[in-house]
Design a protein around this motif. Structure first.
Motif, PDB file in Angstrom:
ATOM      1  N   GLU A 108      71.549  24.925  97.096  1.00 51.48           N
ATOM      2  CA  GLU A 108      72.204  25.527  98.359  1.00 51.48           C
ATOM      3  C   GLU A 108      73.247  24.427  99.020  1.00 51.48           C
ATOM      4  N   LEU A 109      72.869  22.955  98.518  1.00 49.29           N
ATOM      5  CA  LEU A 109      73.897  22.096  99.076  1.00 49.29           C
ATOM      6  C   LEU A 109      74.746  21.483  97.936  1.00 49.29           C
ATOM      7  N   GLY A 110      74.646  21.888  96.570  1.00 47.34           N
ATOM      8  CA  GLY A 110      75.257  21.142  95.609  1.00 47.34           C
ATOM      9  C   GLY A 110      74.928  19.959  95.258  1.00 47.34           C
ATOM     10  N   ILE A 111      73.563  19.441  95.428  1.00 40.57           N
ATOM     11  CA  ILE A 111      73.096  18.179  95.232  1.00 40.57           C
ATOM     12  C   ILE A 111      71.974  17.885  94.166  1.00 40.57           C
ATOM     13  N   GLU A 112      72.186  16.975  93.406  1.00 42.44           N
ATOM     14  CA  GLU A 112      71.413  16.912  92.123  1.00 42.44           C
ATOM     15  C   GLU A 112      70.471  15.701  92.294  1.00 42.44           C
ATOM     16  N   LEU A 113      69.040  16.083  92.316  1.00 44.75           N
ATOM     17  CA  LEU A 113      68.096  15.019  92.523  1.00 44.75           C
ATOM     18  C   LEU A 113      67.878  14.062  91.071  1.00 44.75           C
ATOM     19  N   LYS A 114      68.097  12.634  91.341  1.00 42.02           N
ATOM     20  CA  LYS A 114      67.819  11.702  90.385  1.00 42.02           C
ATOM     21  C   LYS A 114      66.874  10.560  90.855  1.00 42.02           C
ATOM     22  N   VAL A 115      65.927  10.272  89.729  1.00 43.28           N
ATOM     23  CA  VAL A 115      64.995   9.378  90.139  1.00 43.28           C
ATOM     24  C   VAL A 115      65.186   8.296  89.249  1.00 43.28           C
ATOM     25  N   THR A 116      65.534   7.133  89.302  1.00 44.44           N
ATOM     26  CA  THR A 116      65.688   6.078  88.499  1.00 44.44           C
ATOM     27  C   THR A 116      65.299   4.588  88.917  1.00 44.44           C
ATOM     28  N   GLY A 117      64.936   3.826  88.292  1.00 44.69           N
ATOM     29  CA  GLY A 117      64.623   2.690  88.351  1.00 44.69           C
ATOM     30  C   GLY A 117      65.744   1.383  88.183  1.00 44.69           C
ATOM     31  N   TYR A 118      65.466   0.387  88.729  1.00 43.65           N
ATOM     32  CA  TYR A 118      66.140  -0.842  89.011  1.00 43.65           C
ATOM     33  C   TYR A 118      65.286  -2.224  88.657  1.00 43.65           C
ATOM     34  N   VAL A 119      65.826  -3.124  87.856  1.00 45.45           N
ATOM     35  CA  VAL A 119      65.008  -4.470  88.070  1.00 45.45           C
ATOM     36  C   VAL A 119      65.810  -5.424  88.672  1.00 45.45           C
ATOM     37  N   LYS A 120      64.988  -6.561  89.303  1.00 41.19           N
ATOM     38  CA  LYS A 120      65.491  -7.512  89.749  1.00 41.19           C
ATOM     39  C   LYS A 120      65.770  -8.706  88.769  1.00 41.19           C
ATOM     40  N   ASN A 121      67.002  -9.145  88.555  1.00 40.11           N
ATOM     41  CA  ASN A 121      67.419 -10.472  87.710  1.00 40.11           C
ATOM     42  C   ASN A 121      66.858 -11.873  88.493  1.00 40.11           C
ATOM     43  N   LYS A 122      66.726 -12.649  87.478  1.00 40.34           N
ATOM     44  CA  LYS A 122      66.155 -14.203  87.866  1.00 40.34           C
ATOM     45  C   LYS A 122      66.915 -14.763  89.162  1.00 40.34           C
ATOM     46  N   ASN A 123      68.256 -14.302  89.135  1.00 35.75           N
ATOM     47  CA  ASN A 123      69.110 -14.826  90.254  1.00 35.75           C
ATOM     48  C   ASN A 123      69.092 -14.100  91.411  1.00 35.75           C
ATOM     49  N   GLY A 124      68.153 -12.976  91.607  1.00 32.53           N
ATOM     50  CA  GLY A 124      68.019 -12.156  92.870  1.00 32.53           C
ATOM     51  C   GLY A 124      68.769 -10.962  92.758  1.00 32.53           C
ATOM     52  N   SER A 125      69.722 -10.727  92.089  1.00 40.98           N
ATOM     53  CA  SER A 125      70.569  -9.871  91.949  1.00 40.98           C
ATOM     54  C   SER A 125      69.951  -8.335  91.137  1.00 40.98           C
ATOM     55  N   LEU A 126      70.446  -7.190  91.572  1.00 44.80           N
ATOM     56  CA  LEU A 126      69.823  -6.202  91.126  1.00 44.80           C
ATOM     57  C   LEU A 126      70.580  -5.397  90.192  1.00 44.80           C
ATOM     58  N   ARG A 127      69.950  -4.758  89.119  1.00 39.61           N
ATOM     59  CA  ARG A 127      70.622  -3.966  88.099  1.00 39.61           C
ATOM     60  C   ARG A 127      69.743  -2.711  87.910  1.00 39.61           C
ATOM     61  N   ALA A 128      70.546  -1.842  87.548  1.00 43.35           N
ATOM     62  CA  ALA A 128      69.875  -0.270  87.209  1.00 43.35           C
ATOM     63  C   ALA A 128      69.289  -0.523  85.907  1.00 43.35           C
ATOM     64  N   LYS A 129      67.775  -0.148  85.656  1.00 42.69           N
ATOM     65  CA  LYS A 129      67.029  -0.269  84.461  1.00 42.69           C
ATOM     66  C   LYS A 129      67.629   0.240  83.077  1.00 42.69           C
ATOM     67  N   GLU A 130      68.295   1.345  83.354  1.00 42.79           N
ATOM     68  CA  GLU A 130      69.018   2.027  82.220  1.00 42.79           C
ATOM     69  C   GLU A 130      69.940   3.201  82.840  1.00 42.79           C
ATOM     70  N   ARG A 131      70.613   3.661  81.596  1.00 42.14           N
ATOM     71  CA  ARG A 131      71.497   4.778  81.906  1.00 42.14           C
ATOM     72  C   ARG A 131      70.730   5.904  82.442  1.00 42.14           C
ATOM     73  N   LEU A 132      71.674   7.032  83.024  1.00 41.76           N
ATOM     74  CA  LEU A 132      71.062   7.922  83.695  1.00 41.76           C
ATOM     75  C   LEU A 132      71.661   9.191  82.837  1.00 41.76           C
ATOM     76  N   SER A 133      70.226   9.907  82.216  1.00 45.18           N
ATOM     77  CA  SER A 133      70.900  11.056  81.147  1.00 45.18           C
ATOM     78  C   SER A 133      71.137  12.341  82.276  1.00 45.18           C
ATOM     79  N   LEU A 134      72.142  13.080  81.640  1.00 45.91           N
ATOM     80  CA  LEU A 134      72.458  14.075  82.275  1.00 45.91           C
ATOM     81  C   LEU A 134      72.175  15.489  81.712  1.00 45.91           C
ATOM     82  N   SER A 135      73.072  15.926  80.585  1.00 47.39           N
ATOM     83  CA  SER A 135      72.704  17.070  79.852  1.00 47.39           C
ATOM     84  C   SER A 135      73.063  16.953  78.562  1.00 47.39           C
ATOM     85  N   MET A 136      72.626  17.745  77.440  1.00 49.28           N
ATOM     86  CA  MET A 136      72.950  17.783  76.348  1.00 49.28           C
ATOM     87  C   MET A 136      74.485  18.032  75.931  1.00 49.28           C
ATOM     88  N   ILE A 137      74.926  17.396  74.974  1.00 46.41           N
ATOM     89  CA  ILE A 137      76.365  17.768  74.745  1.00 46.41           C
ATOM     90  C   ILE A 137      76.241  18.859  73.521  1.00 46.41           C
TER      91      ILE A 137
END
Length: 448
Positions: free
Chosen positions: A65-94
């Motif tokens: 009803e709002l045109g919004i997709e829910l995604k649950v995904t992780g991040y990891v903390k680098n040694k220097n304190g910065s953050l990065r996504a753990k992995e790509r986010l899969s959408l749908s099959m081609i």
């Protein structure tokens, strides 16, 4: 649970911060499954346990009803304190047989690329999934990226139209990837303009893109205290080609003198190619200021010299290897992700006869990426290093002298010659070695 508007949705979602997955797992989904056997499990826990939705395989947006997709995904903390996504986010099959008749606007992927409500959790390899902490959420409007996403879609479609779906690589595109999606490397599907059976692939939002979204959200004011300059470029390749266009056909020395207004005195610097590209294109740390594209794209820019027959003078080298990088499987490794997702831009200087470094002419700029079959070959090298580490036997390292000269990805010394790189391989976590791609494969990729 239905929400009347975005504000109502976000107010409700704010209650998820600070919770672990076991605290919201009302259906006990985590008791009978694992993340490795059931992809999307944590998303199902959030859907059923927090938003009280029934389990389903509906292809429509989660909050339709709002045109919004829910995604649950992780991040990891680098040694220097910065953050990065753990992995790509899969959408749908081609569907390779359908994409040829689609536009980005009519494709199924667009429904997954409008607005995303992203639930972020901190990934910790030492914890069980049920104990991962949900730390934040964000509503990301992807319409501002549609021009680049549409261009990525057209790149994927063009390859299928050429009968080259089997040659697709995530490195072909900027934000929207075409990642392999199968339980085993033997899985194959069909494509319309070739009898070669390609690996199944899915649309995905690349790791670098997700990292850019995360960092903008976590620290929107201080992460980039400048406004990125917007340009017409949709790929890193376009940007680099545009910057180098005025200098094609000129020698390295001529280019350097033109851009610095100084003559080179004494010995010619060994890294004159990099000195030139850093000036004209920009250093890695400067590029996000020059174009927003670089904030959400994985790229690797390298200068090489080509002999008359097009063979690289040297192998393509990368950073020093670490032992702890081989504690995981190839599929879980940073190196597989690197070779899969990275956009490799190769700046080529031509050796017409026997010109020395500094007097080779800027010849071309090429983009290369690696197919699923080539990644399988790289995996052999990765696994051979794991064997050598496990047995602590440097005679098993995949180097030419040990009988591995035909490997496409090779182990080689990094740094000064005679540094006893192989003899000292086990002395510390950071080795004196690196991965190098052999000349034969690089020549083939450049000529493609």
């Amino acid at each position: 649970m239905k929400f009347q508007n975005e504000t109502e949705l976000l107010e409700y979602t704010s209650n998820i911060k600070g919770k672990t997955f076991k605290e919201i797992d009302s259906k006990n989904l985590l008791d009978n499954s694992s993340l490795t056997t059931r992809k999307g499990l944590l998303g199902q826990v959030v859907e059923t346990g927090f938003y009280n939705y029934p389990l389903n395989n509906d292809s429509r947006a989660d909050f339709e009803e709002l045109g919004i997709e829910l995604k649950v995904t992780g991040y990891v903390k680098n040694k220097n304190g910065s953050l990065r996504a753990k992995e790509r986010l899969s959408l749908s099959m081609i569907n390779f047989n359908e994409i040829v008749n689609e536009t980005f606007e009519s494709s199924h992927v667009l429904g997954k690329c409008k607005k995303m409500l992203i639930i972020w959790y901190e990934y910790n390899s030492k914890k069980e999934a049920k104990d991962f902490l949900i730390t934040d959420y964000q509503l990301y409007d992807m319409t501002k990226d549609f021009e680049i996403l549409n261009n990525d879609f057209e790149i994927i479609k063009a390859k299928v139209l050429e009968g080259k779906a089997h040659e697709l690589s995530e490195g072909d595109t900027s934000y929207l990837g075409a990642c392999t999606k199968s339980n085993t490397s033997a899985n194959r599907t069909t494509q319309p303009f070739s009898d070669i059976l390609p690996k199944p692939r899915a649309y995905s939002l690349k790791n670098a893109y997700m990292t850019g979204i995360l960092r903008e959200h976590i620290n929107p004011t201080t992460l980039f205290d400048f406004k990125p300059k917007q340009t017409e470029f949709k790929t890193v390749m376009e940007y680099v080609e545009n910057k180098l266009k005025p200098y094609f056909g000129k020698t390295q020395a001529e280019i350097y003198e033109e851009i610095t207004n100084t003559k080179i005195e004494g010995n010619m610097p060994k890294n004159i190619g990099k000195m030139i590209s850093d000036r004209i294109i920009g250093k890695d740390g400067e590029l996000p200021e020059k174009n927003e594209l670089f904030r959400k794209t994985s790229y690797f820019i390298k200068n090489i010299s080509l002999n008359k027959n097009g063979t690289p003078k040297e192998r393509l080298s990368f950073r020093n290897l670490r032992h702890d990088e081989f504690n995981v499987t190839w599929d879980e490794s940073e190196w597989k992700q690197f070779f899969e997702e990275q956009t490799f831009i190769i700046i080529c200087y031509k050796i017409e006869s026997d010109e020395k470094n500094g007097y080779r002419k800027l010849h071309s700029v090429k983009k290369i990426s690696f197919t699923g079959e080539e990644l399988d070959l790289f995996e052999k090298t990765f696994n051979q290093i794991k064997v050598a580490i496990n047995k602590k036997d440097n005679t098993l390292l995949p180097v030419s002298s040990n009988g591995f000269k035909d490997y496409e990805l090779q182990l080689a010394p990094k740094g000064d010659k005679g540094a006893n790189a192989y003899e000292t391989f086990f002395e510390s976590n950071v080795t004196k070695t690196c991965f190098m791609i052999n000349k034969k494969l690089i020549k083939e990729k450049l000529e493609n």
